[in-house]
Design a protein around this motif. Structure first.
Motif, mmCIF file in Angstrom:
data_model
loop_
_atom_site.group_PDB
_atom_site.id
_atom_site.type_symbol
_atom_site.label_atom_id
_atom_site.label_comp_id
_atom_site.label_asym_id
_atom_site.label_seq_id
_atom_site.Cartn_x
_atom_site.Cartn_y
_atom_site.Cartn_z
ATOM 1 N N LYS A 111 0.853 -1.194 0.000
ATOM 2 C CA LYS A 111 0.000 0.000 0.000
ATOM 3 C C LYS A 111 0.888 1.243 0.000
ATOM 4 C CE LYS A 111 -2.627 2.836 3.141
ATOM 5 N NZ LYS A 111 -1.515 3.796 3.151
ATOM 6 N N ASN A 112 0.742 2.035 -1.055
ATOM 7 C CA ASN A 112 1.605 3.204 -1.178
ATOM 8 C C ASN A 112 0.845 4.491 -1.453
ATOM 9 O OD1 ASN A 112 4.253 1.809 -1.053
ATOM 10 N ND2 ASN A 112 3.473 0.825 -2.895
ATOM 11 N N SER A 113 -0.466 4.403 -1.594
ATOM 12 C CA SER A 113 -1.226 5.612 -1.891
ATOM 13 C C SER A 113 -2.647 5.428 -1.391
ATOM 14 C CB SER A 113 -1.231 5.890 -3.400
ATOM 15 O OG SER A 113 -1.969 4.890 -4.082
ATOM 16 N N ASN A 114 -3.436 6.458 -1.527
ATOM 17 C CA ASN A 114 -4.834 6.404 -1.113
ATOM 18 C C ASN A 114 -5.773 6.182 -2.290
ATOM 19 O OD1 ASN A 114 -4.357 6.763 1.652
ATOM 20 N ND2 ASN A 114 -4.202 8.988 1.393
ATOM 21 N N ASP A 115 -5.229 5.712 -3.391
ATOM 22 C CA ASP A 115 -6.080 5.399 -4.540
ATOM 23 C C ASP A 115 -5.657 4.062 -5.158
ATOM 24 O OD1 ASP A 115 -3.659 6.232 -5.487
ATOM 25 O OD2 ASP A 115 -4.463 7.623 -6.984
ATOM 26 N N MET A 116 -5.534 3.053 -4.295
ATOM 27 C CA MET A 116 -5.084 1.732 -4.718
ATOM 28 C C MET A 116 -6.240 0.897 -5.275
ATOM 29 S SD MET A 116 -1.773 1.065 -4.154
ATOM 30 C CE MET A 116 -1.743 -0.719 -4.002
ATOM 31 N N TYR A 117 -5.920 0.095 -6.274
ATOM 32 C CA TYR A 117 -6.807 -0.962 -6.762
ATOM 33 C C TYR A 117 -6.160 -2.283 -6.349
ATOM 34 C CZ TYR A 117 -9.202 2.445 -9.751
ATOM 35 O OH TYR A 117 -9.923 3.521 -10.213
ATOM 36 N N ILE A 118 -6.829 -3.028 -5.481
ATOM 37 C CA ILE A 118 -6.255 -4.266 -4.949
ATOM 38 C C ILE A 118 -7.242 -5.410 -5.166
ATOM 39 C CG2 ILE A 118 -5.387 -5.448 -2.902
ATOM 40 C CD1 ILE A 118 -4.581 -2.752 -1.769
ATOM 41 N N TYR A 119 -6.789 -6.436 -5.880
ATOM 42 C CA TYR A 119 -7.617 -7.610 -6.169
ATOM 43 C C TYR A 119 -6.869 -8.863 -5.715
ATOM 44 C CZ TYR A 119 -10.122 -4.315 -9.149
ATOM 45 O OH TYR A 119 -10.831 -3.234 -9.612
ATOM 46 N N VAL A 120 -7.341 -9.468 -4.633
ATOM 47 C CA VAL A 120 -6.699 -10.680 -4.110
ATOM 48 C C VAL A 120 -7.732 -11.777 -3.856
ATOM 49 C CG1 VAL A 120 -4.702 -9.487 -3.128
ATOM 50 C CG2 VAL A 120 -6.785 -9.749 -1.755
ATOM 51 N N GLY A 121 -8.849 -11.724 -4.557
ATOM 52 C CA GLY A 121 -9.897 -12.724 -4.386
ATOM 53 C C GLY A 121 -9.482 -14.100 -4.876
ATOM 54 N N VAL A 177 -8.370 -1.056 3.649
ATOM 55 C CA VAL A 177 -9.754 -0.737 3.278
ATOM 56 C C VAL A 177 -9.896 0.746 2.958
ATOM 57 C CG1 VAL A 177 -12.152 -0.739 4.060
ATOM 58 C CG2 VAL A 177 -10.644 -2.638 4.672
ATOM 59 N N GLN A 178 -9.348 1.577 3.808
ATOM 60 C CA GLN A 178 -9.528 3.020 3.670
ATOM 61 C C GLN A 178 -8.731 3.610 2.516
ATOM 62 O OE1 GLN A 178 -8.319 4.030 7.627
ATOM 63 N NE2 GLN A 178 -10.347 3.677 8.522
ATOM 64 N N ALA A 179 -7.700 2.905 2.051
ATOM 65 C CA ALA A 179 -6.854 3.446 0.986
ATOM 66 C C ALA A 179 -7.238 2.937 -0.392
ATOM 67 C CB ALA A 179 -5.390 3.100 1.257
ATOM 68 N N SER A 180 -8.282 2.138 -0.477
ATOM 69 C CA SER A 180 -8.593 1.463 -1.737
ATOM 70 C C SER A 180 -9.721 2.146 -2.490
ATOM 71 C CB SER A 180 -8.975 0.002 -1.474
ATOM 72 O OG SER A 180 -7.902 -0.694 -0.866
ATOM 73 N N VAL A 181 -9.491 2.351 -3.774
ATOM 74 C CA VAL A 181 -10.565 2.741 -4.677
ATOM 75 C C VAL A 181 -11.428 1.525 -4.982
ATOM 76 C CG1 VAL A 181 -11.089 3.635 -6.980
ATOM 77 C CG2 VAL A 181 -9.182 4.578 -5.676
ATOM 78 N N ALA A 182 -10.787 0.364 -5.044
ATOM 79 C CA ALA A 182 -11.480 -0.910 -5.218
ATOM 80 C C ALA A 182 -10.679 -1.974 -4.483
ATOM 81 C CB ALA A 182 -11.619 -1.262 -6.694
ATOM 82 N N LEU A 183 -11.364 -2.782 -3.681
ATOM 83 C CA LEU A 183 -10.708 -3.831 -2.902
ATOM 84 C C LEU A 183 -11.504 -5.120 -3.029
ATOM 85 C CD1 LEU A 183 -8.632 -4.878 -0.855
ATOM 86 C CD2 LEU A 183 -10.083 -3.936 0.974
ATOM 87 N N ASP A 184 -10.838 -6.156 -3.508
ATOM 88 C CA ASP A 184 -11.482 -7.463 -3.680
ATOM 89 C C ASP A 184 -10.783 -8.490 -2.802
ATOM 90 O OD1 ASP A 184 -12.675 -9.851 -4.620
ATOM 91 O OD2 ASP A 184 -11.102 -10.039 -6.146
ATOM 92 N N VAL A 185 -11.502 -8.997 -1.800
ATOM 93 C CA VAL A 185 -10.991 -10.092 -0.971
ATOM 94 C C VAL A 185 -11.937 -11.294 -1.049
ATOM 95 C CG1 VAL A 185 -9.768 -8.548 0.600
ATOM 96 C CG2 VAL A 185 -12.143 -9.184 1.099
#
Length: 449
Positions: free
Chosen positions: A112-122, A135-143
């Motif tokens: 995590k390096n910014s407040n507009d991350m797209y993270i997909y780890v589903g 959670v708070q730094a993600s534009v989109a978060l997939d778990v």
């Protein structure tokens, strides 16, 4: 390199291209492991690998890629835990979906390096609570579909929903969604909806994907539920009235990838053109969960029309599963319909024995990616209709008598002729007897001289 039929191991010669800044390989028939010497590619800004067969790859090839902004390793056969690599200070897009990764999900924190991350780890095997910082730094978060990921979600200061998809996890959502939505989600978690969850089991259901509610009679009236909620890059929506859930993950790191598309152009060849003028789409995966269906046999009808890739050489290919069984591989809407902006439907019979129907559409790296714009790929669906199966097979005609041979016909004619002769003889004898009786009566009645 993508959308071709190159087979074999991941090419090792690529490790010598040390000035390479952009490497993309997916939709082929490559197998792992990913060469460890890929760590030599220290100038990479984009690394996108996907659809590599075999569970043989580890993170040994990960290096201190200071310039890397996009890292996508979807379905690469990765195993083990995330490495505690030096921070990638420019990373804004991370996609590790559909691997066999394990360990605490908090190991994502160094990425995590910014407040507009797209993270997909589903679709992995991560465990534990999702850090609030993620959670708070993600534009989109997939778990999604990390069944041992748990804990509560952080409270939102403005009361808005977090852009997170946690379908298929053990996350406690009671503090973030209403009780009715939670009831439907619990049906999915238990993989069954009993009487305590859904009091009125349904026997039919219809959804206008990405569109407003509409009614149609064919021949019986059908109400297609509204499904117009924008799910962003990751999210889900619960329809409590009709007991269904739509779930979406996916975004393109280089262009627009709207989850809802529409057209004002008429769709010829159908009398319900409006149903095909809107569609849900995804650059990764799209699910529909239909809850609370009465157990039995159903017909599932999926409606499609290609309303995005309508000119040029672009191709949209994706796969379709129903009840975890693949029914279409590399499905091409335009090819099936005979052209863009034309309707085509898929009909499939299915048996429901746990009150839940699951429809899954997903991209496997095939087709084009950037026509007419970057992000124009992945599944697209216009509508869904589910109704009780009706066996429309025509009853077989009654059995016919077998044909007679010539000899049998001759014998039959002989029998008929014999019967006719007997009838004639009987008639002659009867006539003679009647004549003699008449003569006798005449003589008896004649007066005596």
């Amino acid at each position: 390199m993508f959308d071709n039929y190159i087979e074999g191991p991941v090419p090792e010669f690529i490790q010598n291209l040390t000035n390479l800044t952009d490497l993309r390989m997916y939709g082929m028939k490559l197998h792992g492991p990913i060469p460890k010497a890929f760590s030599n590619l220290i100038n990479l800004e984009t690394l996108m690998l996907g659809d590599i067969e075999g569970n043989h790859s580890t993170f040994d090839f990960i290096a201190d890629w200071a310039n890397l902004s996009t890292l996508s390793l979807r379905k690469c056969g990765l195993t083990g835990q995330l490495p505690n690599t030096p921070p990638m200070s420019n990373l804004t897009y991370l996609d590790l979906r559909s691997n066999n990764l394990s360990g605490p999900i908090r190991l994502l924190l160094p990425y995590k390096n910014s407040n507009d991350m797209y993270i997909y780890v589903g679709e992995n095997n991560f465990t534990g609570e999702v850090p609030s910082e993620i959670v708070q730094a993600s534009v989109a978060l997939d778990v999604s579909y990390n069944r041992l990921v748990n804990g509560p979600l952080p409270n939102s200061s403005d009361g808005q929903k977090w852009p997170i998809n946690y379908i298929g996890t053990s996350i406690d959502a009671s503090g973030t969604i209403n009780s009715e939505d939670l009831t439907i989600l619990n049906c999915h978690r238990r993989k069954e909806c009993n009487r305590n969850n859904v009091t009125n089991p349904a026997t039919s259901l219809a959804i206008n994907c990405a569109g407003k509610q509409m009614k149609y009679s064919d021949p019986l009236p059908t109400v297609f539920s509204e499904d117009s909620t924008d799910l962003g890059g990751a999210g889900f929506h619960v329809n409590t009235a009709s007991h269904w859930v739509v779930s979406h993950v996916g975004s393109d790191p280089f262009g627009k990838s709207p989850g809802i598309v529409s057209t004002s152009q008429d769709i010829p060849g159908t009398n319900i053109s409006v149903l095909y003028q809107t569609a849900r789409t995804s650059t990764s995966a799209l699910w529909y969960y239909l809850m609370g269906l009465a157990n039995g046999k159903y017909t599932v009808q999926l409606f499609f029309a290609e309303i995005v890739i309508v000119d040029g050489p672009g191709r949209r290919l994706f796969d379709i599963d129903i009840q975890d069984q693949n029914i279409k591989k590399d499905f091409d809407i335009t090819k099936e319909a005979g052209g863009p902006r034309r309707p085509t439907n898929i009909t499939h019979e299915v048996i429901i024995d746990n009150s839940i129907l699951i429809i899954h559409l997903y991209w496997s790296g095939r087709g084009t990616c950037c026509i007419p714009y970057k992000g124009a790929y992945g599944p697209l669906l216009s509508a869904i209709k589910v109704f009780p199966f009706q066996d429309l097979k025509i009853s077989p005609p009654p059995p016919q008598a077998p044909p007679h041979s010539a000899r049998q016909d001759e014998k039959r004619r002989g029998v008929v002729a014999g019967i006719a002769a007997l009838c004639i003889a009987g008639a002659v004898i009867s006539s003679s007897v009647l004549y003699l009786w008449w003569k006798w009566v005449s003589l008896v009645k004649r007066p005596m001289a």
